[in-house]
Design an enzyme around this catalytic site. Sequence first.
Site, PDB file in Angstrom:
ATOM      1  N   LYS A  19       0.882  -1.167   0.000  1.00 37.08           N
ATOM      2  CA  LYS A  19       0.000   0.000   0.000  1.00 37.08           C
ATOM      3  C   LYS A  19       0.920   1.216   0.000  1.00 37.08           C
ATOM      4  CE  LYS A  19      -3.030   2.763   2.900  1.00 37.08           C
ATOM      5  NZ  LYS A  19      -3.904   2.853   4.077  1.00 37.08           N
ATOM      6  N   ASN A  67      -9.564   1.703   9.361  1.00 33.79           N
ATOM      7  CA  ASN A  67      -8.843   1.308  10.568  1.00 33.79           C
ATOM      8  C   ASN A  67      -9.399   2.022  11.791  1.00 33.79           C
ATOM      9  OD1 ASN A  67      -5.285   0.822  11.303  1.00 33.79           O
ATOM     10  ND2 ASN A  67      -6.995   0.781  12.691  1.00 33.79           N
ATOM     11  N   THR A  68      -9.252   3.342  11.818  1.00 29.41           N
ATOM     12  CA  THR A  68      -9.585   4.101  13.021  1.00 29.41           C
ATOM     13  C   THR A  68     -11.043   3.907  13.444  1.00 29.41           C
ATOM     14  OG1 THR A  68      -7.991   5.740  12.239  1.00 29.41           O
ATOM     15  CG2 THR A  68      -9.377   6.372  14.089  1.00 29.41           C
ATOM     16  N   ALA A  92      -9.518   5.202   3.684  1.00 25.54           N
ATOM     17  CA  ALA A  92      -9.298   6.326   4.601  1.00 25.54           C
ATOM     18  C   ALA A  92     -10.496   7.259   4.710  1.00 25.54           C
ATOM     19  CB  ALA A  92      -8.086   7.153   4.223  1.00 25.54           C
ATOM     20  N   GLY A  93     -10.705   7.751   5.935  1.00 26.90           N
ATOM     21  CA  GLY A  93     -11.695   8.783   6.182  1.00 26.90           C
ATOM     22  C   GLY A  93     -13.071   8.276   6.553  1.00 26.90           C
TER      23      GLY A  93
END
Lengths: 256, 65
Positions: A95, A205-206, A183-184
Amino acid sequence: MRLYGTEIASRLMLGTAQYPSPAALGEAFRRSGAGIATVSVRREAGGERAGAAFWDLIRELGVQILPNTAGCHSAREAVTTARMARELFDTNWIKLEVIGHADTLQPDPFGLVEAARILTDDGFQVFPYTTEDVVLADRLLAAGCEVLMPWGAPIGTGLGLTNIYGLRTLRAQFPDVPMVVDAGLGLPSQAAMAMEMGYDAVLLNTAVAKAGDPAAMAEGFARAVEAGRLACEADPMEPRDMAAPSTPVIGRAFLE
Amino acid sequence: MKIMVNGEGRDVSAETLAALLDELGYGDGRVATALNEDFVPAAARGATRLAPGDRVEVVAPRQGG
């Protein structure tokens, strides 16, 4: 879903950072059914052996490993990091992140294309973390990338799909290229929307790791991804401005 | 000789990258290496000689997003 010739059962890809514990990470992966885990490389002190312990944990998950070049700010850093990751994780997948802006963590498009070309020539299978920019996408494909990973919003923000027009345009421009919204994302509904728009997968992830109950959120995302994919394949109706009765009008009582 | 390892100044006696990893206690740990920002494969560490002022990176698998 096929990515660089590898069949992946799940369209949910999950990061391995920021979980409250290794056990929470393992449980989140089990509930998510994710088929791909992102990982990174970081400095290790002599005698630390933290890397070996993490490597054992990841292998127990039984998923495909996708190492990243997170934190790299130049093509050269990213290329060297990718080569170290290939040796550590025994995979040609990378990645590719080349960060161009400290506050937004926005990709550096110039460094990204440069690194993608070098790594592709070196036998890597590159998953570039990119924006929704169609010109940049075109350059990345020309550099040898066979998968694109446009952001939904800046990393870690949880804002969802901040440029729906741009993501729609990108999807429409390259209908045959596997694309992952990376992401995001903060909520399952946002993942469902990306899938409804025709994206092949999502990577997050987060949103899972920082949820109060990571495992439950992981399952929530898994179901949303499945729902969004089903909707995409089911050929959704066209929206319209005027109301149209869904119940038959003919045969209604009291009609004079 | 004085070199940098993971951004910190070290005074080491090792003359090769492989010997440096032994000297610093990496042993058989799962690590990858770079010398002056270029990757050095594990198989090449024994033949990779160090010079004063070299910058060595030693990394291992970690969590990532």
